[in-house]
Design an enzyme around this catalytic site. Sequence first.
Site, PDB file in Angstrom:
ATOM      1  N   GLY A  60       0.830  -1.203   0.000  1.00 20.57           N
ATOM      2  CA  GLY A  60       0.000   0.000   0.000  1.00 20.57           C
ATOM      3  C   GLY A  60       0.861   1.248   0.000  1.00 20.57           C
ATOM      4  O   GLY A  60       2.095   1.184  -0.059  1.00 20.57           O
ATOM      5  N   GLN A  61       0.216   2.395   0.093  1.00 22.62           N
ATOM      6  CA  GLN A  61       0.949   3.656   0.016  1.00 22.62           C
ATOM      7  C   GLN A  61       1.905   3.842   1.197  1.00 22.62           C
ATOM      8  O   GLN A  61       3.093   4.125   1.014  1.00 22.62           O
ATOM      9  CB  GLN A  61      -0.044   4.825  -0.051  1.00 22.62           C
ATOM     10  CG  GLN A  61      -0.894   4.818  -1.307  1.00 22.62           C
ATOM     11  CD  GLN A  61      -1.826   6.013  -1.378  1.00 22.62           C
ATOM     12  OE1 GLN A  61      -1.460   7.065  -1.889  1.00 22.62           O
ATOM     13  NE2 GLN A  61      -3.026   5.872  -0.849  1.00 22.62           N
TER      14      GLN A  61
ATOM     15  N   THR B  96      -8.124   6.570  10.431  1.00 20.71           N
ATOM     16  CA  THR B  96      -8.607   7.537   9.433  1.00 20.71           C
ATOM     17  C   THR B  96      -9.488   8.639  10.013  1.00 20.71           C
ATOM     18  O   THR B  96     -10.105   8.466  11.076  1.00 20.71           O
ATOM     19  CB  THR B  96      -9.413   6.781   8.351  1.00 20.71           C
ATOM     20  OG1 THR B  96      -9.977   7.705   7.417  1.00 20.71           O
ATOM     21  CG2 THR B  96     -10.568   6.001   8.980  1.00 20.71           C
ATOM     22  N   ASP B  97      -9.574   9.742   9.288  1.00 19.32           N
ATOM     23  CA  ASP B  97     -10.483  10.841   9.635  1.00 19.32           C
ATOM     24  C   ASP B  97     -11.944  10.449   9.409  1.00 19.32           C
ATOM     25  O   ASP B  97     -12.849  11.120   9.917  1.00 19.32           O
ATOM     26  CB  ASP B  97     -10.156  12.079   8.797  1.00 19.32           C
ATOM     27  CG  ASP B  97     -10.264  11.820   7.295  1.00 19.32           C
ATOM     28  OD1 ASP B  97      -9.723  10.804   6.825  1.00 19.32           O
ATOM     29  OD2 ASP B  97     -10.886  12.633   6.592  1.00 19.32           O
TER      30      ASP B  97
ATOM     31  N   ALA C 191      -5.215  -1.911   5.124  1.00 19.71           N
ATOM     32  CA  ALA C 191      -6.584  -1.411   5.277  1.00 19.71           C
ATOM     33  C   ALA C 191      -7.378  -1.685   4.014  1.00 19.71           C
ATOM     34  O   ALA C 191      -6.817  -1.789   2.917  1.00 19.71           O
ATOM     35  CB  ALA C 191      -6.588   0.088   5.576  1.00 19.71           C
TER      36      ALA C 191
ATOM     37  N   THR D 108      -9.511   0.234   1.788  1.00 22.64           N
ATOM     38  CA  THR D 108      -9.683   1.676   1.601  1.00 22.64           C
ATOM     39  C   THR D 108     -10.598   2.054   0.436  1.00 22.64           C
ATOM     40  O   THR D 108     -10.718   3.232   0.114  1.00 22.64           O
ATOM     41  CB  THR D 108      -8.315   2.349   1.394  1.00 22.64           C
ATOM     42  OG1 THR D 108      -7.661   1.751   0.268  1.00 22.64           O
ATOM     43  CG2 THR D 108      -7.436   2.186   2.627  1.00 22.64           C
TER      44      THR D 108
ATOM     45  N   TYR E 229     -16.875   2.145   5.485  1.00 19.35           N
ATOM     46  CA  TYR E 229     -15.428   2.283   5.663  1.00 19.35           C
ATOM     47  C   TYR E 229     -15.106   2.894   7.022  1.00 19.35           C
ATOM     48  O   TYR E 229     -14.327   2.334   7.809  1.00 19.35           O
ATOM     49  CB  TYR E 229     -14.826   3.124   4.542  1.00 19.35           C
ATOM     50  CG  TYR E 229     -13.397   3.551   4.796  1.00 19.35           C
ATOM     51  CD1 TYR E 229     -12.368   2.607   4.798  1.00 19.35           C
ATOM     52  CD2 TYR E 229     -13.078   4.880   5.024  1.00 19.35           C
ATOM     53  CE1 TYR E 229     -11.056   2.989   5.044  1.00 19.35           C
ATOM     54  CE2 TYR E 229     -11.769   5.270   5.257  1.00 19.35           C
ATOM     55  CZ  TYR E 229     -10.762   4.323   5.271  1.00 19.35           C
ATOM     56  OH  TYR E 229      -9.463   4.712   5.522  1.00 19.35           O
TER      57      TYR E 229
ATOM     58  N   LYS F 150     -13.404   0.971  10.336  1.00 19.09           N
ATOM     59  CA  LYS F 150     -12.154   1.488  10.895  1.00 19.09           C
ATOM     60  C   LYS F 150     -12.332   1.839  12.370  1.00 19.09           C
ATOM     61  O   LYS F 150     -11.448   1.573  13.197  1.00 19.09           O
ATOM     62  CB  LYS F 150     -11.677   2.707  10.108  1.00 19.09           C
ATOM     63  CG  LYS F 150     -11.171   2.411   8.709  1.00 19.09           C
ATOM     64  CD  LYS F 150      -9.890   1.587   8.705  1.00 19.09           C
ATOM     65  CE  LYS F 150      -8.682   2.393   9.090  1.00 19.09           C
ATOM     66  NZ  LYS F 150      -7.417   1.609   8.985  1.00 19.09           N
TER      67      LYS F 150
END
Length: 324
Positions: free
Chosen positions: A17-18, A108-109, A67, A69, A132, A136
């Site tokens: 992932g990123q 996450t936000d 995750a 996402t 999502y 989370k």
Amino acid sequence: MSFELEKVKILVTGANGQVGSELRELANNYNHTFFFTDRESLDITCKEAIESFVKKNSFNVIINAAAYTAVDKAEEDYENANKVNHLAVKHLAEIAKERNIKLIHISTDYIFDGKNYRPYNEDDTTNPQGVYGQTKLDGEKAMIAINPKNSIIIRTSWVYSSYGSNFVKTMLRLGKEKEQLGVIFDQVGTPTYARDLALAVLRVMSYELGVMNGSEKIIQNSSEQSDNPARRRTKFKTQNSVKIYHYSNEGVCSWYDFAKEIMRMAKLNCQINPIETKEYPTPAKRPHYSLLNKAKIKKEFNIEIPYWRDSLFDCIKKIMSDEF
């Protein structure tokens, strides 16, 4: 008398992932042993698989960068989103607690409803608006309830990178294909360069280990010092409960502002037009306001966070250099 740390062994999930990809690239700067896993090499939705892998390798730290996402897809795929975002975190937390492993989990936000009028603090009321965000949050709650020793949750927002699929790379592609694009202006937040987030994760980990800049030296209280090899072990700063921090780049913008800056920096002649959220309906509801208050992580770990435009410039420069 000296107190020496054994080399720290770190498991990184979601390695493709990123954030995981950025951690992999940065790992060579640290004198630790990293194990990078993806869904093929370690299925974190299977507790038995994690237990077996951890037992073989005796990790000191787990960084969970994995995750689900796909925010819109999650609305019709609750089962898989829940497996990765909730149940996998529960499994990791249980194993971390059983084996005294430090767990650092990325969240996450989207756990907030986006109706705030000021940047969200870590203890603000959560109210996710979609699958999502809910899965989370369920992962966070499971981790907090299990309470693995000295563990941490880091919430972030609007993540992008030179790796994987993200808003920056999509805009760069569309900017070359189209003369104009409509981009939402009434959702406000802060972009986060995954490389900056990865650096923050490693700094938090190193700070708590007493290991800075790759050095294995640590200052200990005299009562903890010993030349008995049996006393040589990884030392963490002790905390009684899971600690939560917020991290994004500095500044604030809308998706429209973000897209405009991408086009300007990449020198793409694509006109960006502001549109309202209602003009671009999606299966999942997005938070209209998702600024995160980063005062806590900056103070406790002495972190200087880059401005979003500066980090965006670095990322675009890397993406463009990788193309040649």
